[in-house]
Design a protein around this motif. Structure first.
Motif, mmCIF file in Angstrom:
data_model
loop_
_atom_site.group_PDB
_atom_site.id
_atom_site.type_symbol
_atom_site.label_atom_id
_atom_site.label_comp_id
_atom_site.label_asym_id
_atom_site.label_seq_id
_atom_site.Cartn_x
_atom_site.Cartn_y
_atom_site.Cartn_z
ATOM 1 N N MET A 1 0.681 -1.059 0.014
ATOM 2 C CA MET A 1 0.090 0.002 0.031
ATOM 3 C C MET A 1 0.908 1.304 0.053
ATOM 4 S SD MET A 1 -3.301 -0.685 2.345
ATOM 5 C CE MET A 1 -3.290 -2.114 3.291
ATOM 6 N N ASN A 2 0.401 2.318 -0.930
ATOM 7 C CA ASN A 2 1.267 3.470 -0.826
ATOM 8 C C ASN A 2 0.428 4.476 -0.294
ATOM 9 O OD1 ASN A 2 2.330 5.730 -1.567
ATOM 10 N ND2 ASN A 2 2.760 5.365 -3.788
ATOM 11 N N ASN A 3 0.800 4.930 0.958
ATOM 12 C CA ASN A 3 0.168 6.005 1.564
ATOM 13 C C ASN A 3 0.636 7.408 1.560
ATOM 14 O OD1 ASN A 3 2.173 5.800 3.364
ATOM 15 N ND2 ASN A 3 1.033 5.136 5.158
ATOM 16 N N GLY A 4 1.699 7.545 0.838
ATOM 17 C CA GLY A 4 2.641 8.674 0.632
ATOM 18 C C GLY A 4 3.436 9.071 1.661
ATOM 19 N N THR A 5 3.788 8.016 2.659
ATOM 20 C CA THR A 5 4.486 8.537 3.624
ATOM 21 C C THR A 5 5.360 7.509 4.249
ATOM 22 O OG1 THR A 5 4.663 9.749 5.779
ATOM 23 C CG2 THR A 5 2.775 8.215 5.502
ATOM 24 N N TYR A 6 6.296 7.737 4.906
ATOM 25 C CA TYR A 6 7.161 6.511 5.580
ATOM 26 C C TYR A 6 6.587 6.463 7.014
ATOM 27 C CZ TYR A 6 11.073 3.511 6.049
ATOM 28 O OH TYR A 6 11.822 2.223 6.252
ATOM 29 N N ASN A 30 7.420 6.358 -7.569
ATOM 30 C CA ASN A 30 6.546 5.466 -8.326
ATOM 31 C C ASN A 30 6.998 4.030 -8.134
ATOM 32 O OD1 ASN A 30 5.369 4.063 -10.517
ATOM 33 N ND2 ASN A 30 4.952 5.624 -11.690
ATOM 34 N N TYR A 31 6.331 3.378 -7.305
ATOM 35 C CA TYR A 31 6.899 2.087 -6.939
ATOM 36 C C TYR A 31 6.582 0.859 -8.073
ATOM 37 C CZ TYR A 31 7.039 3.682 -2.149
ATOM 38 O OH TYR A 31 7.493 4.569 -1.039
ATOM 39 N N THR A 32 5.643 1.297 -8.966
ATOM 40 C CA THR A 32 5.603 0.320 -10.017
ATOM 41 C C THR A 32 6.703 0.509 -10.937
ATOM 42 O OG1 THR A 32 4.202 1.907 -11.255
ATOM 43 C CG2 THR A 32 2.987 0.129 -9.889
ATOM 44 N N GLN A 33 7.184 1.655 -11.186
ATOM 45 C CA GLN A 33 8.320 1.821 -12.066
ATOM 46 C C GLN A 33 9.777 1.266 -11.457
ATOM 47 O OE1 GLN A 33 8.782 6.003 -13.135
ATOM 48 N NE2 GLN A 33 7.361 5.726 -14.860
ATOM 49 N N PHE A 43 1.594 -3.500 -11.301
ATOM 50 C CA PHE A 43 0.239 -2.855 -11.605
ATOM 51 C C PHE A 43 -0.041 -2.026 -10.478
ATOM 52 C CE2 PHE A 43 0.527 -7.357 -12.676
ATOM 53 C CZ PHE A 43 0.082 -7.388 -13.872
ATOM 54 N N SER A 44 -1.014 -0.807 -10.785
ATOM 55 C CA SER A 44 -1.367 0.211 -9.887
ATOM 56 C C SER A 44 -2.732 0.161 -10.024
ATOM 57 C CB SER A 44 -0.800 1.607 -10.600
ATOM 58 O OG SER A 44 -1.255 2.497 -9.646
#
Length: 78
Positions: A1-6, A30-33, A43-44
């Protein structure tokens, strides 16, 4: 999950009552890249339908895959 923060580091810093730390907000990664750069299919998914489609594609390939799910807001993707 990408929540935009660490988030783990946010929590750790607050647990130590540490002030003046650099921001741990990471909205533009961009974790997919990154995954594709390592040769992993990626996939996103933003909507539930996209998530189901991504899971089905990943399962049918029989190969490792990364599925990024944005949890912090709308995300533009291809």
């Amino acid at each position: 999950m990408n929540n935009g923060t660490y988030a783990a580091l946010h929590w750790f810093a607050s647990a130590l009552a540490t002030d003046g730390i650099p921001s741990f907000d990471l909205p533009d990664i961009n974790y997919t890249q990154i995954a594709e750069g390592y040769g992993v299919q990626a996939f996103s998914a933003v909507t539930p339908e996209e998530l189901v489609g991504a899971i089905n594609k990943a399962k049918s390939s029989g190969k490792p895959a990364l599925i990024e799910v944005a949890t912090w807001g709308p995300r533009q993707h291809a």
